[in-house]
Design a protein around this motif. Structure first.
Motif, short mmCIF file in Angstrom:
data_model
loop_
_atom_site.label_atom_id
_atom_site.label_comp_id
_atom_site.label_asym_id
_atom_site.label_seq_id
_atom_site.Cartn_x
_atom_site.Cartn_y
_atom_site.Cartn_z
N MET A 71 0.82 -1.19 0.00
CA MET A 71 0.00 0.00 0.00
C MET A 71 0.87 1.26 0.00
SD MET A 71 -3.16 0.50 0.07
CE MET A 71 -4.46 1.43 0.57
N ARG A 72 2.00 1.16 0.70
CA ARG A 72 2.90 2.29 0.75
C ARG A 72 3.49 2.60 -0.63
NH1 ARG A 72 7.38 2.02 5.19
NH2 ARG A 72 8.51 0.90 3.62
N ASN A 73 3.71 1.55 -1.43
CA ASN A 73 4.22 1.74 -2.80
C ASN A 73 3.21 2.52 -3.65
OD1 ASN A 73 6.63 0.45 -2.37
ND2 ASN A 73 5.89 -1.54 -3.10
N PHE A 74 1.96 2.26 -3.38
CA PHE A 74 0.91 2.95 -4.14
C PHE A 74 0.91 4.44 -3.82
CE2 PHE A 74 -3.55 4.38 -4.51
CZ PHE A 74 -3.66 4.26 -5.89
N PHE A 75 0.98 4.78 -2.55
CA PHE A 75 1.02 6.19 -2.17
C PHE A 75 2.30 6.86 -2.65
CE2 PHE A 75 -2.07 4.82 1.14
CZ PHE A 75 -3.10 5.65 0.74
N ASN A 76 3.39 6.13 -2.63
CA ASN A 76 4.64 6.67 -3.15
C ASN A 76 4.49 6.98 -4.65
OD1 ASN A 76 6.04 6.64 -0.75
ND2 ASN A 76 6.97 4.64 -1.09
#
Length: 195
Positions: free
Chosen positions: A1-6
């Motif tokens: 999920m963090r990759n998506f926000f990044n």
């Protein structure tokens, strides 16, 4: 999920988003300009009054006004207008329309359409008048002759000539009814006296 926000906050995503917005805006502006140019936005032509013009006069006026026309078929003869003249138009004269708009016109025919004379022989004068009126004919005069059937129609005349049921006359024609007066004819008296 963090990759998506990044990814959403990345420089490449923001560049792609800005490019997509610019292309969308250019497409919308281009489409609006195209529609404005092709539909003559804000440019109108006033519909001319075609009433009582001949078909030839109407054609030249329509061409000068940069409009088109279509003749409608269903016209009843109107004696207040010249033959083959325009008696109705849609849209009405004075209306504002776009160039190349089609104007629907109705042309006055050359005369009344013909109607068939109903069989009114051996019918009472009152019923015969109603039957004739129903088809669009008028009784101009009733002439009485010596015949036994009082007010019974025996003959029909139009402009002084005998006509028969089934003949065709122009609508609104005025005809004469030859009816019996209730008196016995001299022919019938002679025949009755010889028996």
């Amino acid at each position: 999920m963090r990759n998506f926000f990044n990814f959403l906050t990345s420089k490449s995503f923001l560049i792609q988003l800005v490019l997509a917005l610019l292309v969308s805006i250019l497409l919308v502006v281009g489409a609006m300009q195209y529609l404005k140019a092709t539909t003559n936005h804000g440019k109108f032509v006033e519909v001319p009054d075609l009433s009582k013009l001949s078909v030839t006069e109407m054609r030249s006026l329509i061409d000068r006004s940069k409009l088109r026309y279509e003749v409608l078929d269903s016209a009843n003869y109107n004696p207040t207008y010249p033959r083959f003249s325009i008696i109705d138009q849609t849209p009405r004269a004075g209306s504002k329309v776009k160039e190349n708009r089609k104007i629907y016109i109705t042309v006055n025919p050359s005369g009344y359409k013909k109607v068939t004379i109903p069989n009114i022989i051996q019918v009472t004068q009152r019923n015969a008048s109603s039957m004739l009126k129903a088809v669009g004919l008028d009784v101009e005069r009733v002439t009485y002759v010596d015949e036994l059937g009082k007010d019974m129609v025996y003959n029909i005349k139009y402009k002084g000539k005998y006509i028969v049921p089934g003949d065709k006359l122009p609508k609104t024609s005025k005809i004469e009814l030859i009816c019996g007066n209730g008196n016995i004819t001299s022919r019938a008296e002679v025949k009755a006296g010889s028996e």
